[in-house]
Design an enzyme around this catalytic site. Structure first.
Site, PDB file in Angstrom:
ATOM      1  N   GLU A 160       0.948  -1.187   0.193  1.00 47.56           N
ATOM      2  CA  GLU A 160      -0.024  -0.256   0.282  1.00 47.56           C
ATOM      3  C   GLU A 160       0.818   1.245   0.101  1.00 47.56           C
ATOM      4  OE1 GLU A 160      -3.495   1.791  -0.596  1.00 47.56           O
ATOM      5  OE2 GLU A 160      -3.216  -0.532  -0.640  1.00 47.56           O
ATOM      6  N   GLY A 161       1.926   0.996   0.743  1.00 46.62           N
ATOM      7  CA  GLY A 161       2.946   2.284   0.657  1.00 46.62           C
ATOM      8  C   GLY A 161       3.385   2.834  -1.054  1.00 46.62           C
ATOM      9  N   HIS A 162       3.945   1.678  -1.765  1.00 47.10           N
ATOM     10  CA  HIS A 162       3.896   1.939  -3.016  1.00 47.10           C
ATOM     11  C   HIS A 162       2.771   2.512  -3.675  1.00 47.10           C
ATOM     12  CE1 HIS A 162       7.011  -1.607  -2.077  1.00 47.10           C
ATOM     13  NE2 HIS A 162       7.703  -0.391  -2.476  1.00 47.10           N
TER      14      HIS A 162
ATOM     15  N   GLN B  25      23.046  -1.694  -4.266  1.00 50.15           N
ATOM     16  CA  GLN B  25      22.899  -1.309  -2.836  1.00 50.15           C
ATOM     17  C   GLN B  25      22.834  -2.252  -1.921  1.00 50.15           C
ATOM     18  OE1 GLN B  25      18.852   0.279  -4.467  1.00 50.15           O
ATOM     19  NE2 GLN B  25      18.097   0.100  -2.674  1.00 50.15           N
TER      20      GLN B  25
ATOM     21  N   GLY C  34       9.097   7.848  -0.961  1.00 49.49           N
ATOM     22  CA  GLY C  34       8.519   7.802   0.381  1.00 49.49           C
ATOM     23  C   GLY C  34       9.327   8.571   1.423  1.00 49.49           C
TER      24      GLY C  34
ATOM     25  N   GLN D  95      17.254   8.183   2.655  1.00 46.97           N
ATOM     26  CA  GLN D  95      17.288   8.163   1.178  1.00 46.97           C
ATOM     27  C   GLN D  95      16.762   9.436   0.409  1.00 46.97           C
ATOM     28  OE1 GLN D  95      16.586   4.473  -1.010  1.00 46.97           O
ATOM     29  NE2 GLN D  95      14.486   5.421  -1.287  1.00 46.97           N
TER      30      GLN D  95
ATOM     31  N   VAL E 272       2.935   5.184   4.798  1.00 44.59           N
ATOM     32  CA  VAL E 272       1.746   4.425   5.105  1.00 44.59           C
ATOM     33  C   VAL E 272       2.078   3.453   5.962  1.00 44.59           C
ATOM     34  CG1 VAL E 272      -0.080   2.841   4.008  1.00 44.59           C
ATOM     35  CG2 VAL E 272       0.824   5.018   2.845  1.00 44.59           C
TER      36      VAL E 272
ATOM     37  N   SER F  83       8.411  -4.225   2.022  1.00 46.33           N
ATOM     38  CA  SER F  83       8.418  -5.394   1.587  1.00 46.33           C
ATOM     39  C   SER F  83       9.165  -6.425   2.662  1.00 46.33           C
ATOM     40  CB  SER F  83       9.383  -5.317   0.422  1.00 46.33           C
ATOM     41  OG  SER F  83       8.524  -4.334  -0.479  1.00 46.33           O
ATOM     42  N   ARG F  84      10.103  -6.028   3.377  1.00 42.30           N
ATOM     43  CA  ARG F  84      10.686  -6.663   4.259  1.00 42.30           C
ATOM     44  C   ARG F  84       9.830  -7.119   5.483  1.00 42.30           C
ATOM     45  NH1 ARG F  84      15.622  -3.307   2.815  1.00 42.30           N
ATOM     46  NH2 ARG F  84      17.034  -4.581   1.938  1.00 42.30           N
TER      47      ARG F  84
HETATM   48  P1  AMP Z   1      11.445   0.022  -1.918  1.00 36.10           P
HETATM   49  O1  AMP Z   1      10.552  -0.615  -2.815  1.00 36.10           O
HETATM   50  O2  AMP Z   1      11.258  -0.463  -0.479  1.00 36.10           O
HETATM   51  O3  AMP Z   1      12.896   0.346  -2.429  1.00 36.10           O
HETATM   52  O4  AMP Z   1      10.586   1.334  -1.962  1.00 36.10           O
HETATM   53  C1  AMP Z   1      10.178   2.019  -3.067  1.00 36.10           C
HETATM   54  C2  AMP Z   1       9.840   3.355  -2.730  1.00 36.10           C
HETATM   55  O5  AMP Z   1       8.640   3.248  -1.748  1.00 36.10           O
HETATM   56  C3  AMP Z   1      10.762   4.304  -1.699  1.00 36.10           C
HETATM   57  O6  AMP Z   1      10.603   5.653  -2.171  1.00 36.10           O
HETATM   58  C4  AMP Z   1      10.240   4.147  -0.468  1.00 36.10           C
HETATM   59  O7  AMP Z   1      10.438   5.236   0.439  1.00 36.10           O
HETATM   60  C5  AMP Z   1       8.622   4.145  -0.620  1.00 36.10           C
HETATM   61  N1  AMP Z   1       8.128   3.373   0.385  1.00 36.10           N
HETATM   62  C6  AMP Z   1       8.473   2.134   0.934  1.00 36.10           C
HETATM   63  N2  AMP Z   1       7.490   1.907   2.062  1.00 36.10           N
HETATM   64  C7  AMP Z   1       6.681   2.775   2.085  1.00 36.10           C
HETATM   65  C8  AMP Z   1       5.546   3.260   2.993  1.00 36.10           C
HETATM   66  N3  AMP Z   1       5.224   2.452   3.957  1.00 36.10           N
HETATM   67  N4  AMP Z   1       4.643   4.255   2.823  1.00 36.10           N
HETATM   68  C9  AMP Z   1       5.351   5.206   1.661  1.00 36.10           C
HETATM   69  N5  AMP Z   1       6.260   4.896   1.041  1.00 36.10           N
HETATM   70  C10 AMP Z   1       7.122   3.779   0.904  1.00 36.10           C
END
Ligand code: AMP
Length: 283
Positions: free
Chosen positions: A35-37, A61, A147, A153, A176, A186-187
């Protein structure tokens, strides 16, 4: 929705859309979407006529003892989510097409990436900055959405855009959270049921700090101690890697919050899973 695998094809698609007058937004991700993505995709949708989501688990990374190999992946589900969010293009390149075997040019931010996660993950932000610049060149965005969850980052990407004069607007998206406060990640899929219950303690600890700050506490030591005590109570198996109070702009450690916003950031291990979270304290 179109799926593009080849970097050269991605770049020509993006240049063509720009030539036709479209505004482009990109949402870089490592997939296993949640949901964050999705919230970032919606922000992108509001900002641009064409939305590109990149899905790329970027090997550069990850440290040698980190989770690159076992990082969760679910291509079919990710694709369906992007489709449902009205994404125009998913760019999902192969590692071998992104990095030549003799790849030798890196982007290195040298100040903001020294502390916090950077101190414990050598090379991590170099890998992030490098891949994000590559993704920017390949997707040619006017707008890129990141995010707030990954606070360090986000600040490093903004610095890269400023210092390298990239004509791209960086738009932050709020973190989120799950109903119990755990920041979606995702982790989180790595967590056992017991670890998952304890993981909510990170947010509880940060809220306790917010409350102490609201009562007037400004000393780093006291605020950090609040986090430690609260974590020990609500997440007894959690092993903090760092809990730090830093200036929100320079990311330098501070002893006391005065007239500038501060960032209280932490990284915690629950078993082998590393979780991060933070709170901004604004006087
Ligand atoms: P990731 O796939 O974890 O590399 O994250 C991809 C993007 O999604 C990055 O800009 C993260 O900061 C953002 N992101 C990851 N988790 C969340 C979250 N819970 N709420 C909002 N954005 C997120």
């Amino acid at each position: 929705m179109e799926v593009i695998r080849l970097p050269s094809k991605m770049q020509s698609w993006a240049l063509d859309q720009r030539a036709h007058g479209f505004t482009l937004a990109v949402v870089p991700t490592m997939g296993y979407l949640h949901e964050g993505h999705r919230s970032l995709m919606r922000i992108a949708r509001r900002r641009a006529g064409r939305v590109i989501v990149t899905i790329f688990v970027n090997p550069t990374q990850f440290g040698p003892n980190e989770d690159f190999e076992r990082y969760p992946r679910d291509w079919e589900r990710d694709r369906a989510i992007c489709e449902a969010e009205g994404v125009d293009v998913v760019f999902a390149p192969d590692v071998g097409d992104m990095y030549a075997p003799d790849h030798s040019v890196w982007v290195e931010e040298t100040r903001l990436s020294r502390g916090l996660c950077g101190a414990y993950r050598p090379g991590h932000f170099r890998g992030v900055a490098t891949v994000v610049l590559k993704l920017f060149h390949l997707t040619q965005p006017h707008v890129a959405v990141f995010g707030e969850k990954d606070a360090q980052q986000l600040r490093i990407i903004r610095r890269m855009v400023r210092d390298l004069n990239l004509p791209i607007e960086i738009v932050p998206g709020p973190t989120v959270r799950e109903p119990d406060g755990l920041a979606m990640s995702s982790r989180n899929a790595y967590l056992s049921p017991d670890e998952r219950r304890q993981a909510a303690g990170l947010w509880k600890a940060l809220q306790a700090v917010q409350a102490r700050f609201a009562q007037g506490e400004r000393r780093a030591a006291a605020l950090i101690e609040t986090v430690r005590m609260e974590l020990a109570r609500t997440a007894p198996s959690a092993v903090p890697q760092y809990i730090e109070l830093v200036d929100d702009e320079t990311l330098e450690p501070i002893e006391q919050i005065r007239d500038r916003p501060a960032l209280l950031a932490l990284a915690v291990f629950l078993g082998t899973t590393r979780l991060i979270d933070h709170i901004v304290l604004s006087p």
